[in-house]
Design a protein around this motif. Structure first.
Motif, PDB file in Angstrom:
ATOM      1  N   GLU A   1      -2.364  -7.058   3.829  1.00  0.00           N
ATOM      2  CA  GLU A   1      -2.650  -5.866   3.637  1.00  0.00           C
ATOM      3  C   GLU A   1      -3.725  -5.295   4.386  1.00  0.00           C
ATOM      4  OE1 GLU A   1      -0.621  -3.246   2.129  1.00  0.00           O
ATOM      5  OE2 GLU A   1       0.912  -4.885   1.598  1.00  0.00           O
TER       6      GLU A   1
ATOM      7  N   ALA B   1       1.768  -1.893  -8.834  1.00  0.00           N
ATOM      8  CA  ALA B   1       1.610  -2.714  -9.746  1.00  0.00           C
ATOM      9  C   ALA B   1       2.757  -3.285 -10.193  1.00  0.00           C
ATOM     10  CB  ALA B   1       0.878  -2.190 -11.006  1.00  0.00           C
TER      11      ALA B   1
ATOM     12  N   ALA C   1     -10.395  -5.416  -2.862  1.00  0.00           N
ATOM     13  CA  ALA C   1     -10.449  -5.569  -4.163  1.00  0.00           C
ATOM     14  C   ALA C   1      -9.400  -5.099  -4.788  1.00  0.00           C
ATOM     15  CB  ALA C   1     -11.826  -4.941  -4.358  1.00  0.00           C
ATOM     16  N   GLN C   2      -8.808  -3.953  -4.429  1.00  0.00           N
ATOM     17  CA  GLN C   2      -7.870  -3.086  -5.157  1.00  0.00           C
ATOM     18  C   GLN C   2      -6.476  -4.142  -5.016  1.00  0.00           C
ATOM     19  OE1 GLN C   2      -7.554   0.364  -2.671  1.00  0.00           O
ATOM     20  NE2 GLN C   2      -8.197   1.622  -4.325  1.00  0.00           N
ATOM     21  N   CYS C   3      -6.004  -4.693  -3.915  1.00  0.00           N
ATOM     22  CA  CYS C   3      -5.056  -5.760  -3.822  1.00  0.00           C
ATOM     23  C   CYS C   3      -5.313  -6.764  -4.859  1.00  0.00           C
ATOM     24  CB  CYS C   3      -4.834  -6.090  -2.512  1.00  0.00           C
ATOM     25  SG  CYS C   3      -3.355  -7.008  -2.001  1.00  0.00           S
ATOM     26  N   ARG C   4      -6.351  -7.424  -4.906  1.00  0.00           N
ATOM     27  CA  ARG C   4      -6.930  -8.575  -5.679  1.00  0.00           C
ATOM     28  C   ARG C   4      -6.502  -8.164  -7.155  1.00  0.00           C
ATOM     29  NH1 ARG C   4     -11.308 -11.248  -7.697  1.00  0.00           N
ATOM     30  NH2 ARG C   4     -10.973 -13.521  -7.947  1.00  0.00           N
ATOM     31  N   ALA C   5      -7.080  -6.987  -7.323  1.00  0.00           N
ATOM     32  CA  ALA C   5      -6.739  -6.753  -9.002  1.00  0.00           C
ATOM     33  C   ALA C   5      -5.646  -6.741  -9.205  1.00  0.00           C
ATOM     34  CB  ALA C   5      -7.734  -5.558  -9.116  1.00  0.00           C
ATOM     35  N   LEU C   6      -4.556  -6.107  -8.325  1.00  0.00           N
ATOM     36  CA  LEU C   6      -3.181  -5.836  -8.848  1.00  0.00           C
ATOM     37  C   LEU C   6      -2.605  -7.443  -9.072  1.00  0.00           C
ATOM     38  CD1 LEU C   6      -2.227  -3.458  -6.151  1.00  0.00           C
ATOM     39  CD2 LEU C   6      -2.145  -2.889  -8.666  1.00  0.00           C
TER      40      LEU C   6
ATOM     41  N   ARG D   1      -6.812  -1.898   4.807  1.00  0.00           N
ATOM     42  CA  ARG D   1      -7.313  -0.377   4.318  1.00  0.00           C
ATOM     43  C   ARG D   1      -7.574  -0.066   5.792  1.00  0.00           C
ATOM     44  NH1 ARG D   1      -7.834   3.646   0.583  1.00  0.00           N
ATOM     45  NH2 ARG D   1      -9.534   5.032   1.288  1.00  0.00           N
TER      46      ARG D   1
ATOM     47  N   LEU E   1      -4.876  -0.160   0.920  1.00  0.00           N
ATOM     48  CA  LEU E   1      -5.488  -0.911  -0.161  1.00  0.00           C
ATOM     49  C   LEU E   1      -6.765  -1.699   0.199  1.00  0.00           C
ATOM     50  CD1 LEU E   1      -2.346  -2.243  -2.067  1.00  0.00           C
ATOM     51  CD2 LEU E   1      -3.733  -0.015  -2.787  1.00  0.00           C
ATOM     52  N   THR E   2      -7.888  -1.508  -0.462  1.00  0.00           N
ATOM     53  CA  THR E   2      -8.934  -2.351  -0.254  1.00  0.00           C
ATOM     54  C   THR E   2      -8.449  -3.629  -0.569  1.00  0.00           C
ATOM     55  OG1 THR E   2      -9.961  -2.181  -2.242  1.00  0.00           O
ATOM     56  CG2 THR E   2     -10.443  -0.481  -0.641  1.00  0.00           C
TER      57      THR E   2
ATOM     58  N   TRP F   1       0.864  -1.207   0.132  1.00  0.00           N
ATOM     59  CA  TRP F   1       0.018  -0.144  -0.004  1.00  0.00           C
ATOM     60  C   TRP F   1       1.048   1.261  -0.016  1.00  0.00           C
ATOM     61  CZ3 TRP F   1      -0.103   3.677   4.008  1.00  0.00           C
ATOM     62  CH2 TRP F   1       0.570   3.398   4.879  1.00  0.00           C
TER      63      TRP F   1
END
Length: 147
Positions: free
Chosen positions: A96, A76, A108-113, A98, A105-106, A70
């Motif tokens: 991680e 990325a 969802a954000q971490c998973r998307a990365l 939030r 990072l949420t 984060w």
């Protein structure tokens, strides 16, 4: 063999794993080396940037990173580098959160990365007070992924 950092590296070495620890701060490396010596375990500590650790590509079974992603200027790029360190059957483990302050990072954000590089990324909430010593109101989680 895994690539991790600090106190977590010492805990993993105590559990019998072969561990490499990376930190940019020479002082933090000195403290980690002292912890490893006090516990009488071997950890190969290396000076370097966690976003681009001085570790051999394709050589690790696990890359475990705790509360670092984060704060990186380019999360990325860091995830891309970490996935490249893993053997084909390796696992990326990102602990991680939030925080209640709004930093982090949420899940969802971490998973998307992670999904930008690998086909799966499982999220598990880490909200058990036993993990933190008290009730928490943050979003704390682990993302576990493999190639």
């Amino acid at each position: 063999m895994g690539c991790g950092t600090g106190s977590l590296a010492v805990l993993l070495a105590e559990a019998g794993y072969e561990v490499s620890g990376v930190d940019l701060s020479r002082r933090m490396l000195e403290l980690a080396e002292a912890k490893a010596a006090a516990k009488e375990v071997h950890v190969e500590f290396r000076h370097g940037d966690a976003a681009d650790p001085p570790c051999v590509a394709g050589a690790y079974d696990v890359v475990l990173v705790r509360h670092v992603l984060w704060a990186m200027p380019d999360p990325a790029a860091a995830v891309a580098r970490w996935t490249g360190l893993l053997r084909p059957s390796g696992r990326l483990v990102l602990i991680e959160g939030r925080w209640s302050t709004g930093a982090g990072l949420t899940a969802a954000q971490c998973r998307a990365l992670v999904l930008a590089h690998w086909r799966e990324a499982h999220v598990k909430k880490l909200d058990d007070p036993a993990l933190w010593g008290a009730e928490i109101d943050d979003d704390r989680y682990v993302v576990i992924s493999r190639a």
